[in-house]
Design an enzyme around this catalytic site. Structure first.
Site, PDB file in Angstrom:
ATOM      1  N   LYS A 116       0.803  -1.215   0.000  1.00  0.00           N
ATOM      2  CA  LYS A 116       0.000   0.000   0.000  1.00  0.00           C
ATOM      3  C   LYS A 116       0.840   1.270   0.000  1.00  0.00           C
ATOM      4  O   LYS A 116       0.486   2.263  -0.621  1.00  0.00           O
ATOM      5  CB  LYS A 116      -0.941  -0.013   1.204  1.00  0.00           C
ATOM      6  CG  LYS A 116      -2.038  -1.072   1.126  1.00  0.00           C
ATOM      7  CD  LYS A 116      -2.893  -1.069   2.364  1.00  0.00           C
ATOM      8  CE  LYS A 116      -4.115  -1.965   2.222  1.00  0.00           C
ATOM      9  NZ  LYS A 116      -3.773  -3.355   1.965  1.00  0.00           N
ATOM     10  N   GLU A 200      -2.985   6.429   7.923  1.00  0.00           N
ATOM     11  CA  GLU A 200      -3.792   7.362   7.158  1.00  0.00           C
ATOM     12  C   GLU A 200      -4.659   8.197   8.084  1.00  0.00           C
ATOM     13  O   GLU A 200      -5.049   7.742   9.171  1.00  0.00           O
ATOM     14  CB  GLU A 200      -4.730   6.618   6.197  1.00  0.00           C
ATOM     15  CG  GLU A 200      -4.051   5.927   5.055  1.00  0.00           C
ATOM     16  CD  GLU A 200      -5.046   5.195   4.164  1.00  0.00           C
ATOM     17  OE1 GLU A 200      -4.648   4.769   3.078  1.00  0.00           O
ATOM     18  OE2 GLU A 200      -6.224   5.075   4.565  1.00  0.00           O
ATOM     19  N   HIS A 235     -14.157  -3.297   9.357  1.00  0.00           N
ATOM     20  CA  HIS A 235     -13.453  -3.112   8.089  1.00  0.00           C
ATOM     21  C   HIS A 235     -13.654  -4.260   7.112  1.00  0.00           C
ATOM     22  O   HIS A 235     -12.967  -4.330   6.093  1.00  0.00           O
ATOM     23  CB  HIS A 235     -11.960  -2.875   8.314  1.00  0.00           C
ATOM     24  CG  HIS A 235     -11.660  -1.757   9.261  1.00  0.00           C
ATOM     25  ND1 HIS A 235     -12.008  -0.452   9.008  1.00  0.00           N
ATOM     26  CD2 HIS A 235     -11.072  -1.757  10.486  1.00  0.00           C
ATOM     27  CE1 HIS A 235     -11.638   0.310  10.023  1.00  0.00           C
ATOM     28  NE2 HIS A 235     -11.079  -0.459  10.930  1.00  0.00           N
ATOM     29  N   ARG A 297      -6.357  -8.609  -8.241  1.00  0.00           N
ATOM     30  CA  ARG A 297      -7.022  -9.916  -8.329  1.00  0.00           C
ATOM     31  C   ARG A 297      -8.511  -9.692  -8.545  1.00  0.00           C
ATOM     32  O   ARG A 297      -8.974  -8.542  -8.561  1.00  0.00           O
ATOM     33  CB  ARG A 297      -6.815 -10.698  -7.028  1.00  0.00           C
ATOM     34  CG  ARG A 297      -7.233  -9.890  -5.792  1.00  0.00           C
ATOM     35  CD  ARG A 297      -7.266 -10.707  -4.537  1.00  0.00           C
ATOM     36  NE  ARG A 297      -7.391  -9.902  -3.324  1.00  0.00           N
ATOM     37  CZ  ARG A 297      -8.509  -9.362  -2.870  1.00  0.00           C
ATOM     38  NH1 ARG A 297      -9.629  -9.526  -3.558  1.00  0.00           N
ATOM     39  NH2 ARG A 297      -8.527  -8.660  -1.750  1.00  0.00           N
TER      40      ARG A 297
END
Length: 668
Positions: A116, A200, A235, A297
């Site tokens: 990421k 973040e 999440h 994917r």
């Protein structure tokens, strides 16, 4: 086109890939662990190869074993599914080096977008907007803490190699950052073999918007419009839909164009998803949507895109991997109607959504929806793998119709004794905010009270009274027959000599209920005939009938199991009906005496306390890892840790006492 494919995965995605392969005349090869020897994906494949013990790290995650299975069975191609090795660039490289077709993006694309932090740097260079945060190489506690303070709380900690909500922790306060960091690192290491994280800024009203992209070896990249995956818990996505509610044409154009730029930046081939986070505080706007990550994917939620575009994405994967161009041009890809998907998890909403494992003695899915599943009646939900057991997908003309159709489908789910979230899904789909499209990733947490099961419905109480009385008559069990009515069996079947009232307590999911029932029909030559009864539960009365698979109470239907244990299904929820046991009224409950017991089998991954520590209510005592997720067992009240009977690394069984907490007042 290749003639055989090995699917390096299990469960519903393996079954999904096999379905398209069969339609295309491609021979299918499954791999399986010892725990999956009788699994549905093994039965549906033309061939199957055992690759190791139950734990994924000893089977599905061992690239060498999977590759050797492909070589031994002469597989011409490997499809990785999602999860496991699907985003492992080294595995993709090894597959190609062995002369086998890799059904996925190039290894260099996986590497570029798989981490990421590196992906965000690449997107900045490509002109794609990204969320503010820290993606640096310095992973020291001091640096990460300082960066979190600089960003400002709340923050989101993410495993750089993460996905599926694993290795992701929201931290609201600076004093909780160290615990959140440690947990994210453990999940990152456990699930992906990489403990590194990024940080973040947490968007206070976020929506999860993602774009399906597809590239081929001829330089073409297209998008297949967007999906909204905002309904999440911890999440993890719960309900997904396409298109996104509230998405206007201009914003769609901006977001999909950014997604195509992102894919082109890494010369992408195959199916991929660009995930964005949107600030939903004032509707969807192009300048308030930021790149979050790319999944290199096929996604779990790909069926909703298939529904609105009419495209079989797995077929496209096969064709592109074989060197063919993408079958459609961008202008030929439109949006037809609305699609929704619900993820059916083996979990217990009434018990903090803890995973539920065990044998599926009763497993019935709706006929009114597309059902992608990897389990079947008589199969087993294992502690070793993800708790998702099925996906329910509907397609309708409008969003309102899609939501109603999916709620109806979820309401028809019947699973026992494994618990599921089917009833919870129904309540989500019927919630006024969801119906209006007023969704964000905090929806479930904010509406927790209204989404909980609440009181046992009258129809279940009435149906329970009726079903128990009938079981007593037909099976000569439960209540004493003489306490219900006088009955004899003659040459023509059951005959009643006079209906007498049955007035008893009984249990619904362990809760005492008052109810009675008596028959209105005088004769029943065949016990399978519908019999009319008058039933009462509490103050509610109704007329009940039964055809032995459904109970009809004043015109409303309940599904039921046959025989014992007796279970009624209503709006997706399961209710076990039992005769009264006097000891059942005794007070009990998890941790009521300060004992913390393992809610399921698992591995101890953290013990942040020790005997003698003074702790506050809600403080974590032991952290258990099961079904690829961490579950913290917390102090039930303020007190002192009396004993801790486990250590990090230990495997424990369900119900084992892990620690004991003594109330603070008893220490005075």
């Amino acid at each position: 086109m290749f003639k055989s494919v090995l699917v390096a995965n299990r469960g519903e995605i393996a079954c999904r890939v096999f379905r398209t392969a069969r339609a295309m005349g491609i021979r299918t090869i499954a791999v399986y662990s010892e725990a999956d020897a009788d699994a549905l994906h093994v039965r549906e494949a033309d061939e199957a190869v055992l690759i190791g013990p139950a734990p994924a790290r000893e089977s599905y995650l061992v690239a060498e074993k999977v590759l050797q299975a492909a070589k031994d069975r002469g597989a011409e191609a490997i499809h990785p599914g999602y999860g496991f090795l699907s985003e492992n660039a080294d595995f993709a490289e090894a597959v190609a080096a062995a002369g086998i077709i890799w059904i996925g993006p190039k290894p260099e694309s996986i590497r570029a977008m798989g981490l990421k932090d590196a992906a965000k740097k690449l997107m900045i260079e490509a002109g794609v907007p990204v969320t503010p945060g820290y993606q640096g190489d310095d992973q020291s506690d001091e640096t990460l803490t300082a960066e979190a303070n600089k960003i400002g709380f709340p923050v989101l900690i993410k495993a750089v190699a993460g996905g599926g909500g694993k290795g992701m922790k929201k931290v609201d306060r600076a004093e909780d950052f160290a615990d959140g960091l440690a947990s994210a690192r453990r999940e990152g290491q456990s699930s992906f073999g990489d403990p590194r994280v990024l940080i973040e800024s947490y968007i206070t009203r976020p929506r999860h918007i993602e774009v399906q992209v597809f590239g081929d070896s001829h330089g073409t990249v297209v998008h297949l419009n967007e999906r909204d995956c905002s309904l999440q818990r911890r999440h993890q996505k719960v309900i997904e839909e396409a298109p996104a509610p509230g998405m206007d044409a201009a914003t769609r154009e901006a977001v999909t164009a950014a997604a195509v730029r992102a894919a082109k930046a890494v010369n992408y081939q195959g199916a991929g998803t660009i995930e964005f986070i949107a600030d939903a505080s004032s509707g969807l706007k192009a300048d308030r949507i930021w790149f979050m990550e790319m999944n290199t994917r096929l996604q779990v939620e790909h069926p909703v895109t298939e529904a609105i575009t009419g495209v079989d994405l797995v077929e496209w994967q096969f064709r592109v991997a074989a060197g063919e161009p993408i079958p459609l041009k961008q202008d030929d890809i439109g949006i037809n109607g609305w699609a929704m998907e619900a993820r059916l998890y083996a979990e217990d909403p009434a018990n903090g959504f803890l995973p539920s494992i065990g044998k599926l003695d009763h497993f019935v899915m709706p006929y009114t929806a597309r059902v992608d599943t990897g389990v079947m009646e008589g199969g087993e939900v294992s502690q070793f793998y993800d708790p998702m057991i099925a996906k329910l997908i509907v397609h309708a003309d409008t969003r309102e119709d899609a939501a109603a159709d999916l709620a109806e489908a979820c309401a028809e789910v019947q699973v026992w004794p494994v618990k599921t979230n089917a009833g919870f899904l129904v309540r989500c789909l019927e919630h006024p905010r969801f119906v209006e499209g007023d969704v964000d990733t905090g929806f479930i947490a904010a509406e927790a009270d209204t989404l909980s099961a609440g009181q046992i419905p009258d129809i279940v109480r009435q149906g329970g009274a009726f079903a128990l009385a009938q079981e007593a008559l037909l099976q000569d069990g439960g209540w004493e027959q003489s306490d219900v009515w006088s009955a004899t069996t003659g040459a023509h079947g059951l005959r009643l000599n006079g209906a007498r009232r049955a007035n008893r307590k009984f249990l619904v999911n362990g809760e005492p209920v008052d109810g009675d029932a008596y028959m209105l029909q005088a004769k029943a030559p065949h016990w399978k005939d519908r019999l009319a009864w008058k039933v009462r539960a509490g103050d509610a009365e109704a007329i009940a009938q039964d055809d032995m698979t459904r109970i009809v109470v004043d015109g409303a239907q309940l599904n039921r199991t046959l025989g014992l244990p007796l279970v009624l299904f209503h709006e997706g929820d399961a209710f076990e009906i039992q005769p009264w046991r006097y000891e059942a009224g005794a007070a009990s409950g998890p941790a009521s005496d300060g004992s913390l017991r393992a809610p399921m089998p698992g591995k101890i991954v953290a013990v942040p306390t020790k005997a003698g520590d003074t702790i506050a209510k809600g403080a974590p005592i032991v952290v258990l890892e099961a079904m690829k997720m961490e579950h913290a067992l917390v102090a039930p009240f303020d007190g002192v840790v009396e004993t801790v009977s486990v250590a990090v690394g230990e495997q424990v069984g369900e119900g084992v006492v892990l620690a004991v907490v003594t109330p603070a007042e008893s220490q005075a």
